[in-house]
Design an enzyme around this catalytic site. Structure first.
Site: not given
Length: 411
Positions: A14, A94, A123, A178
């Site tokens: 990605d 994060r 996210d 994932s």
């Protein structure tokens, strides 16, 4: 001179495909920034891949110690657990990543920060709330929320786009789980996990752990010491926090500790199903609880439970850089002044079994807890206490007897 954009870069398909897209769509100079939160081998060969894809520079910023000390430990000390299960592995990382992205953007005099989070997940919120709180002037680019401009909706699309731009990378179109990994945990989503009706395929899924069924038949004994809420030693050896977590991951993973399967409520309103492996974190949080229950009074523990739940929600929603978060952390820090002592426990097939706790600040009194009468407690004193403690119940019952209303508790 071209404007610069800092891309939060993982090295996966990605974010690799996003590099040429940013150059083509915005004519940016792309500076990649990979934040090392303890992903280990996932960071191999990133520099070559980023440059091959068109980036002018790659930063690899190691924030592992900062993540452990400034983000993970406040949540451990607060006993912050989202929806009774999730130990916030991705959530805690994060804001730490967002902080470092802003630092690199300032260093490079970049006008924008780009991330590869999707428009369905949490996210995007965590990254962008962190950036807004720290650098409100910096533009945020989220390609997956720009479907017309981005034009890529699948791995096949991304691979074709890379090849069309002369980028031949070792990715294929086959689907896999994932995952998000850092020093605290690894998460798994996708494939059979997309249906809550399916059992996880643990043989293919687990990375840090074995299932309890495959764990050893003998116990693993562990001793830890804490000073003011921070772990200091593991099995008699002084270590920094990150190394304690790494070692606990090995010990916990080998014993099937900390595997959870959860359907959680995302911030954006949908439910998602995932499996989390948090072997070391599960042990550390349980050890901390084991010590706190010995040294904290009932009222403080009750208030701390509420604060822990609130901090878990704040962290999950990406609101780390807020006054409320600071206030809760300050409260928790105050409670940790007496969380000092030693905890012992055994790991066995997914279980953490207590084996003794000691502290110089213990509130446990053997003479008070025993059935014998001591100087500090006279059994007769309980009569007056119960009279006053139960007075509202008695008055209510008397009211029912004196009125025409039936006492509902007699049914």
């Amino acid at each position: 001179m071209k404007e610069k954009v800092v891309l939060a870069y993982s090295g996966g398909l990605d974010t690799t495909a996003i590099i040429p897209w940013l150059k083509e769509k915005f004519d940016y100079e792309v500076v990649c920034c990979c934040i090392d939160c303890g992903q280990e081998e996932e960071l191999d060969n990133l520099d070559e891949r980023a440059k091959l894809s068109g980036a002018s520079k790659l930063y690899i910023e190691d924030v592992t110690d900062e993540l452990c000390e400034d983000f993970i430990m406040p949540c451990v000390q607060a006993d912050a657990v989202y929806e009774n299960k999730y130990l916030l592995g991705t959530s805690m990382a994060r804001p730490c990543i967002a902080k470092k992205l802003v630092e690199v953007a300032r260093r490079e005099n970049a006008s924008a920060i780009c991330h590869g989070a999707t428009g369905k997940g949490n996210d995007q919120i965590r990254f962008e709330l962190g950036i807004k709180a720290l650098a409100p002037d910096i533009k945020v680019i989220a390609p997956w929320r720009m479907p017309e401009e981005f034009g890529m909706n699948s791995r096949e699309d991304e691979i074709a786009y890379c090849k069309a731009h002369g980028i031949d990378l070792p990715f294929d179109a086959s689907h896999s789980y994932s995952r998000d990994r850092n020093i605290w945990h690894i998460s798994h989503e996708g494939l059979e996990l997309e249906s809550p009706a399916n059992a996880p395929n643990y043989d293919d899924l687990l990375v840090l752990s074995v299932t309890p069924e495959k764990a050893p038949d003998e116990e693993t004994e562990i001793t830890m010491t804490f000073e003011e809420g921070f772990p200091k030693t593991l099995n008699g050896k002084a270590m920094k926090l990150a190394d304690i977590i790494r070692e606990l991951n090995k010990l916990g993973g080998a014993n099937g500790i900390g595997i959870i399967d959860i359907v959680e409520n995302r911030v954006v309103g949908m439910k998602s199903r995932g499996v989390y492996e948090t072997p070391g974190g599960t042990i550390l949080m349980e050890a901390h609880r084991q010590l706190e229950e010995l040294v904290l009074d009932r009222a403080t523990l009750e208030a701390k439970k509420d604060m822990g739940n609130k901090l878990a929600q704040i962290c999950y929603e990406g609101k780390w850089f807020t006054p409320l978060c600071d206030a809760i952390k300050a409260f928790v820090t105050e409670t940790q002044k007496v969380v000092t002592g030693e905890v012992r426990f055994k790991l066995y097939k997914g279980n953490i079994i207590k084996a003794g706790t000691t502290s110089p600040y213990s509130l446990y009194s053997e003479s008070l807890a025993s059935f014998t009468t001591g100087d500090l407690y006279d059994h007769k004193d309980a009569t007056g206490f119960i009279t006053l403690f139960g007075l509202p119940l008695k008055v209510r019952a008397m009211m029912y007897e004196a009125s025409d209303k039936e006492n509902p508790y007699k049914k």
